[in-house]
Design a protein around this motif. Structure first.
Motif, PDB file in Angstrom:
ATOM      1  N   TYR A   1       2.845  -0.693  -2.925  1.00 19.28           N
ATOM      2  CA  TYR A   1       3.950  -0.193  -2.509  1.00 19.28           C
ATOM      3  C   TYR A   1       5.293  -0.570  -2.429  1.00 19.28           C
ATOM      4  CZ  TYR A   1       2.609  -2.851   1.885  1.00 19.28           C
ATOM      5  OH  TYR A   1       2.373  -3.687   2.653  1.00 19.28           O
TER       6      TYR A   1
ATOM      7  N   GLY B   1       9.770   0.299  -3.189  1.00 14.35           N
ATOM      8  CA  GLY B   1      10.669   1.178  -3.523  1.00 14.35           C
ATOM      9  C   GLY B   1      10.244   2.079  -4.931  1.00 14.35           C
TER      10      GLY B   1
ATOM     11  N   ARG C   1       5.808  -5.833   9.200  1.00 18.41           N
ATOM     12  CA  ARG C   1       5.344  -5.387   8.104  1.00 18.41           C
ATOM     13  C   ARG C   1       4.484  -4.025   8.206  1.00 18.41           C
ATOM     14  NH1 ARG C   1      -0.655  -8.255   8.315  1.00 18.41           N
ATOM     15  NH2 ARG C   1      -0.454  -7.793  10.711  1.00 18.41           N
ATOM     16  N   ILE C   2       4.606  -3.213   7.136  1.00 16.70           N
ATOM     17  CA  ILE C   2       3.825  -1.944   7.177  1.00 16.70           C
ATOM     18  C   ILE C   2       2.708  -1.832   6.617  1.00 16.70           C
ATOM     19  CG2 ILE C   2       6.046  -0.461   7.100  1.00 16.70           C
ATOM     20  CD1 ILE C   2       5.675   0.170   4.166  1.00 16.70           C
ATOM     21  N   GLY C   3       2.215  -3.148   5.978  1.00 13.35           N
ATOM     22  CA  GLY C   3       0.808  -3.217   5.430  1.00 13.35           C
ATOM     23  C   GLY C   3      -0.472  -2.501   6.330  1.00 13.35           C
TER      24      GLY C   3
ATOM     25  N   PRO D   1       2.508  -5.086  -1.128  1.00 17.62           N
ATOM     26  CA  PRO D   1       4.072  -4.706  -1.211  1.00 17.62           C
ATOM     27  C   PRO D   1       4.124  -5.466  -2.489  1.00 17.62           C
ATOM     28  CG  PRO D   1       3.780  -6.555   0.294  1.00 17.62           C
ATOM     29  CD  PRO D   1       2.192  -6.358  -0.012  1.00 17.62           C
ATOM     30  N   GLU D   2       5.508  -5.089  -2.903  1.00 19.79           N
ATOM     31  CA  GLU D   2       6.046  -5.830  -4.065  1.00 19.79           C
ATOM     32  C   GLU D   2       7.217  -6.628  -3.440  1.00 19.79           C
ATOM     33  OE1 GLU D   2       6.831  -3.778  -7.791  1.00 19.79           O
ATOM     34  OE2 GLU D   2       8.766  -4.105  -7.490  1.00 19.79           O
ATOM     35  N   TYR D   3       7.127  -7.973  -3.708  1.00 21.80           N
ATOM     36  CA  TYR D   3       8.219  -8.802  -3.293  1.00 21.80           C
ATOM     37  C   TYR D   3       8.933  -9.336  -4.557  1.00 21.80           C
ATOM     38  CZ  TYR D   3       6.851  -9.022   1.532  1.00 21.80           C
ATOM     39  OH  TYR D   3       6.367  -8.658   2.827  1.00 21.80           O
ATOM     40  N   ASN D   4      10.208  -9.084  -4.689  1.00 22.69           N
ATOM     41  CA  ASN D   4      10.855  -9.696  -6.005  1.00 22.69           C
ATOM     42  C   ASN D   4      10.292  -9.502  -7.150  1.00 22.69           C
ATOM     43  OD1 ASN D   4      13.428 -10.509  -4.571  1.00 22.69           O
ATOM     44  ND2 ASN D   4      12.079 -12.204  -3.450  1.00 22.69           N
ATOM     45  N   HIS D   5       9.882  -8.076  -7.407  1.00 24.06           N
ATOM     46  CA  HIS D   5       9.440  -7.664  -8.722  1.00 24.06           C
ATOM     47  C   HIS D   5       7.990  -8.400  -8.857  1.00 24.06           C
ATOM     48  CE1 HIS D   5      13.460  -6.125 -10.172  1.00 24.06           C
ATOM     49  NE2 HIS D   5      13.253  -5.761  -9.230  1.00 24.06           N
TER      50      HIS D   5
ATOM     51  N   GLN E   1       7.325   4.078   3.939  1.00 21.60           N
ATOM     52  CA  GLN E   1       8.004   3.903   5.152  1.00 21.60           C
ATOM     53  C   GLN E   1       8.381   5.567   5.795  1.00 21.60           C
ATOM     54  OE1 GLN E   1       9.270   2.259   2.516  1.00 21.60           O
ATOM     55  NE2 GLN E   1       9.471   0.096   3.089  1.00 21.60           N
TER      56      GLN E   1
ATOM     57  N   SER F   1       0.282  -8.179   3.178  1.00 23.20           N
ATOM     58  CA  SER F   1       1.532  -8.858   3.976  1.00 23.20           C
ATOM     59  C   SER F   1       1.213  -9.345   4.902  1.00 23.20           C
ATOM     60  CB  SER F   1       2.609  -7.606   3.734  1.00 23.20           C
ATOM     61  OG  SER F   1       2.197  -6.703   4.703  1.00 23.20           O
TER      62      SER F   1
ATOM     63  N   ARG G   1       4.291 -10.682   7.239  1.00 26.07           N
ATOM     64  CA  ARG G   1       5.533 -10.774   7.874  1.00 26.07           C
ATOM     65  C   ARG G   1       5.564  -9.723   9.154  1.00 26.07           C
ATOM     66  NH1 ARG G   1       9.298  -6.743   7.555  1.00 26.07           N
ATOM     67  NH2 ARG G   1       8.506  -4.992   6.461  1.00 26.07           N
TER      68      ARG G   1
HETATM   69  C1  LIG Z   1      11.157 -10.757   0.251  1.00 23.84           C
HETATM   70  C2  LIG Z   1      11.233  -9.120   0.003  1.00 23.84           C
HETATM   71  C3  LIG Z   1      11.350  -8.690  -1.499  1.00 23.84           C
HETATM   72  C4  LIG Z   1      11.199  -7.506  -1.892  1.00 23.84           C
HETATM   73  N1  LIG Z   1      11.269  -7.136  -3.018  1.00 23.84           N
HETATM   74  C5  LIG Z   1      11.081  -5.871  -3.518  1.00 23.84           C
HETATM   75  C6  LIG Z   1      10.927  -5.622  -4.989  1.00 23.84           C
HETATM   76  O1  LIG Z   1      11.150  -6.308  -5.548  1.00 23.84           O
HETATM   77  N2  LIG Z   1      10.563  -4.254  -5.073  1.00 23.84           N
HETATM   78  C7  LIG Z   1      10.401  -3.586  -4.176  1.00 23.84           C
HETATM   79  O2  LIG Z   1      10.032  -2.380  -4.599  1.00 23.84           O
HETATM   80  N3  LIG Z   1      10.427  -3.528  -2.994  1.00 23.84           N
HETATM   81  C8  LIG Z   1      10.859  -4.868  -2.545  1.00 23.84           C
HETATM   82  N4  LIG Z   1      10.919  -5.232  -1.071  1.00 23.84           N
HETATM   83  C9  LIG Z   1      10.802  -4.081  -0.362  1.00 23.84           C
HETATM   84  C10 LIG Z   1       9.247  -3.940   0.285  1.00 23.84           C
HETATM   85  O3  LIG Z   1       8.427  -3.328  -0.510  1.00 23.84           O
HETATM   86  C11 LIG Z   1       9.408  -3.114   1.622  1.00 23.84           C
HETATM   87  O4  LIG Z   1      10.311  -4.098   2.538  1.00 23.84           O
HETATM   88  C12 LIG Z   1       7.774  -3.237   2.216  1.00 23.84           C
HETATM   89  O5  LIG Z   1       7.665  -2.584   3.563  1.00 23.84           O
HETATM   90  C13 LIG Z   1       7.360  -4.682   2.362  1.00 23.84           C
HETATM   91  O6  LIG Z   1       5.858  -4.688   2.631  1.00 23.84           O
HETATM   92  P1  LIG Z   1       5.667  -5.048   4.262  1.00 23.84           P
HETATM   93  O7  LIG Z   1       6.409  -4.558   5.360  1.00 23.84           O
HETATM   94  O8  LIG Z   1       4.163  -4.746   4.358  1.00 23.84           O
HETATM   95  O9  LIG Z   1       5.993  -6.662   4.069  1.00 23.84           O
HETATM   96  C14 LIG Z   1      10.965  -6.654  -0.692  1.00 23.84           C
HETATM   97  C15 LIG Z   1      10.693  -6.794   0.586  1.00 23.84           C
HETATM   98  C16 LIG Z   1      10.760  -8.253   0.997  1.00 23.84           C
HETATM   99  C17 LIG Z   1      10.676  -8.523   2.387  1.00 23.84           C
END
Ligand SMILES: Cc1cc2nc3c(=O)[nH]c(=O)nc-3n(C[C@H](O)[C@H](O)[C@H](O)COP(=O)(O)O)c2cc1C
Length: 189
Positions: free
Chosen positions: A116, A118, A17-19, A85-89, A151, A12, A14
């Motif tokens: 990682y 939710g 981020r927590i990566g 991370p997972e973004y939008n599944h 988190q 990640s 952004r």
């Molecule tokens: C654009 C976006 C989409 C996300 N979609 C999901 C998702 O589909 N499933 C999920 O479990 N978490 C989702 N999240 C929550 C992220 O897992 C969480 O914000 C995580 O901290 C993101 O990793 P990062 O902080 O290293 O960027 C999403 C976050 C972002 C910013």
């Protein structure tokens, strides 16, 4: 003989981020594993734009300095852990983009996943990454670390998960070691 180099790639990019917290945690465990030298690679530092090479990466005819630098970095690795991370599944765009930039550099190397998110803990991103890495002849390691809501386990940037996650990380690293050894001869031909 020097130990194989395991690169822990922060997927990640952004702000906020927590990566990095999670990557630092797993890199610490890997550093205590006898099999590997360990390096953290941050995609935010690589500074890659959206894929902009005119030639297929298979040809390794890179025209941009950012790609040549990224190629040199990934070439050093004998094995990888993608911290994603997972973004939008699915897999986040920065990670997919960084993978797409290269080809030969990834070939016949093992990759483990620390994901990682939710409640899904990033598992859907990992399923996509297994399909993607197979196209690059990587070996996706079955043993993985799936972290739901990490988190809640980060304090001042320091990630401290339950013991079960430490055990999962060690199981993943043991399997990466086996595959690093097994694949080494295939990388010589
Ligand atoms: C654009 C976006 C989409 C996300 N979609 C999901 C998702 O589909 N499933 C999920 O479990 N978490 C989702 N999240 C929550 C992220 O897992 C969480 O914000 C995580 O901290 C993101 O990793 P990062 O902080 O290293 O960027 C999403 C976050 C972002 C910013």
């Amino acid at each position: 003989m020097s130990k194989p180099l395991l690169q822990v790639i922060i997927g990640s990019t952004r702000p906020g981020r927590i990566g990095p917290s999670i990557a630092t945690w797993v890199a610490g465990i890997a550093a205590g594993h006898p099999a590997f030298e360990v390096e953290i690679v941050d995609l935010a530092d690589a500074g890659l734009p959206l894929f902009d090479e005119p030639n297929h990466p298979m040809l390794a005819q890179y025209v941009h300095e950012h790609t040549k630098a990224w190629s040199a970095t990934v070439s050093r690795g004998d094995a990888y852990v993608f911290v994603v991370p997972e973004y939008n599944h699915g897999v986040n765009a920065a990670m997919k983009n960084a993978i797409d930039f290269l080809y030969q550099e990834w070939q016949r190397k093992p990759v483990g996943f620390v994901s990682y998110g939710g409640v899904s803990a990033g598992t859907r991103a990992v399923q996509q990454l297994k399909q993607i890495t197979a196209a690059l002849r990587m070996v996706a390691i079955v043993e993985a670390v799936y972290l739901p809501f990490p988190q809640t386990q980060i304090d001042n940037g320091v990630f401290t998960p339950p013991e079960a996650s430490v055990a999962a990380a060690n199981a993943m690293l043991d399997e990466i070691e086996r595959w690093t050894t097994a694949l080494h001869p295939m990388r010589q031909v």
